[in-house]
Design an enzyme around this catalytic site. Sequence first.
Site, mmCIF file in Angstrom:
data_model
loop_
_atom_site.group_PDB
_atom_site.id
_atom_site.type_symbol
_atom_site.label_atom_id
_atom_site.label_comp_id
_atom_site.label_asym_id
_atom_site.label_seq_id
_atom_site.Cartn_x
_atom_site.Cartn_y
_atom_site.Cartn_z
ATOM 1 N N GLU A 1 35.160 59.422 28.283
ATOM 2 C CA GLU A 1 36.269 58.734 28.941
ATOM 3 C C GLU A 1 35.713 57.440 29.519
ATOM 4 O OE1 GLU A 1 38.938 57.007 30.990
ATOM 5 O OE2 GLU A 1 37.612 58.033 32.402
ATOM 6 N N HIS A 2 36.400 56.322 29.249
ATOM 7 C CA HIS A 2 35.804 54.989 29.368
ATOM 8 C C HIS A 2 35.898 54.362 30.762
ATOM 9 C CE1 HIS A 2 34.096 51.399 27.878
ATOM 10 N NE2 HIS A 2 34.947 51.073 26.936
#
Length: 610
Positions: free
Chosen positions: A321-322
Amino acid sequence: MTVNSTQEWSTRTFGNEDSLPRVPLPTLEDSCARFLEWSAPLLTEAELARTRDAVAEFLAPDSPARTVHAALERYDTTEGVHSWLDTFWPARYLGRRDRIALNANFFFLFEESDQQQVQRAAGLIAAALDYKLLLDEELIPPNIQRGQALSMEQNKYLFSATRIPGAVQDTVRVPYSAERPGPSSARHIVVFFRGNMFRLDVLGPDGVPHTLEDLALGLLEIRKAGSERCAPDSAVGHLTTKARAEWAASRQALSTVDPGNTDALDTIETALFCVCLEDFAPEDTHQACDQLLHGDSANRWFDKAVSLIVFEDGTAGINVEHCGLDGTTILNFVDTMLGSAPEEHSRRSGARSQGLPNTAAVEFVLDDELRADVRAAAAAFAQQAGDTATSTVSFADFGGNDAKALGVSPDAFVQLAYQLAHRRAKGFVGATYESIATRQYRRGRTEAMRVVTPEVVRFVDAMEDSAASPATRRGAFRAAAEKHVARAKECQSGQAPEQHLWELQLIQQRHGEELGAAEPLALYETPGWLTMRNDYLSTSSAPSTRIRFFGFGSTSSQCIGVAYVLLPDRFNVYLSTPRPVADRMHAFADELRAAVGELRELLASDTGQD
């Protein structure tokens, strides 16, 4: 940025953070000049004229832009603010309202292993725990690049970090925060198998890791307990694929239906990380990449910062997840995990045999409405995954060393190959994004580089001109490559316009009224601003010998996502695009294969006798 090569840097993980230089805040004049320069090659004369007029208005002494920029300058000097980008990053990542699964999360496919699933997964868990315990003591060595320390701040988002959906903007649940000071005290991970979720305690009550043998026993117990596939309408992981505001409503509904659901969410959100066990072996590398990008959403929790994914045959990778993590941080993490044998990680972490680890099913109580919600989310995401076309391109006989032998920057070589391939596949040069790491600054992350320059346009024109001599083409190539390197250095030093101008736009949207600067700014409606940021190619690299492929989804309806692993002796690319334009992506892949060989031959024949 001037680097003091004589400076002695701290050896503690976070020991250099306050000593790093601040991200430079450009002036309005500098950003506007670069904006015009960067957008010009993509515009007609009429479009450029309109853009110039708007920039002149933007720079006028009484422009609202002056007021907004002054507010940003004040913010940058406020006590406790680390960077003028401190609010930009949450707005950019946590503010997006579409789904993050496939659209924002990224993946790495790890190097091959001869281990089967349970052994590989146990080894990865042991390696991650070793990293976590070293991190807790700040014993992960800080990265030093060309004498300059890099920010290690993102390491705080590796463990027990989870994105939480919100109606207007998401939040993130993390350790090292005001609410949860210091490292995570969680002792468990969450393991998925066939859509079933299980808590697995990987650290004993005293914080000592379980041995590889213990972890393998726990994983076998989970495979046995989860042998029957979760019912399609009860796999809550599907909900993490929804658009963010919709997922926020579903999450609220979960908590309202049954108080036990809040405990289940807490178990997932506080877990150190997720491990997703797949019940099949991928047919090939391409399928493995696709499954790492999206896979069966019943078997994922896309809001989790780190999800290790292990297939039946031991093929493995990571989905990230960025919002708090960029590729360079994950590369450091993965390189450390895969750089030593699992037995070495287990020994170094002080692992002790404690018997079968505690396991427990993580279950949700769902009413009919939530079950329908889960089914709809699953179907919608499966549809989007099906509507995404992907491809892999591999060069086993070309790598960074070959480019250097030809006297050119490896990244410049491949970026120019992308431009030539795109021109030949689509008939034009289109806006191209490249991510440039800026971790040498305090809380530094990335800068947005726009690849297309006048030199790039002249290069592809020369390559497509049958009358152009090899010497002319080589000259155009080298001029474009030199410009590419120069622009990349500008971005690395914080001299780039896009994020600065974008943050001014966001400040005006948030505070324009109170600043007395609510008047619309025409720059943001110009052909220059809209065209420069309307990607046809979105590119990013991940150089590590420990991974085979890196990938992410496309960023727009016409964009090709280009994720590449450029190593000294090889070059692998993962492409993604919406299926309606899949034929253009496949044409791009074919042209890329040809372009690399053609450019290599062109530069190799540089005898000066043409």
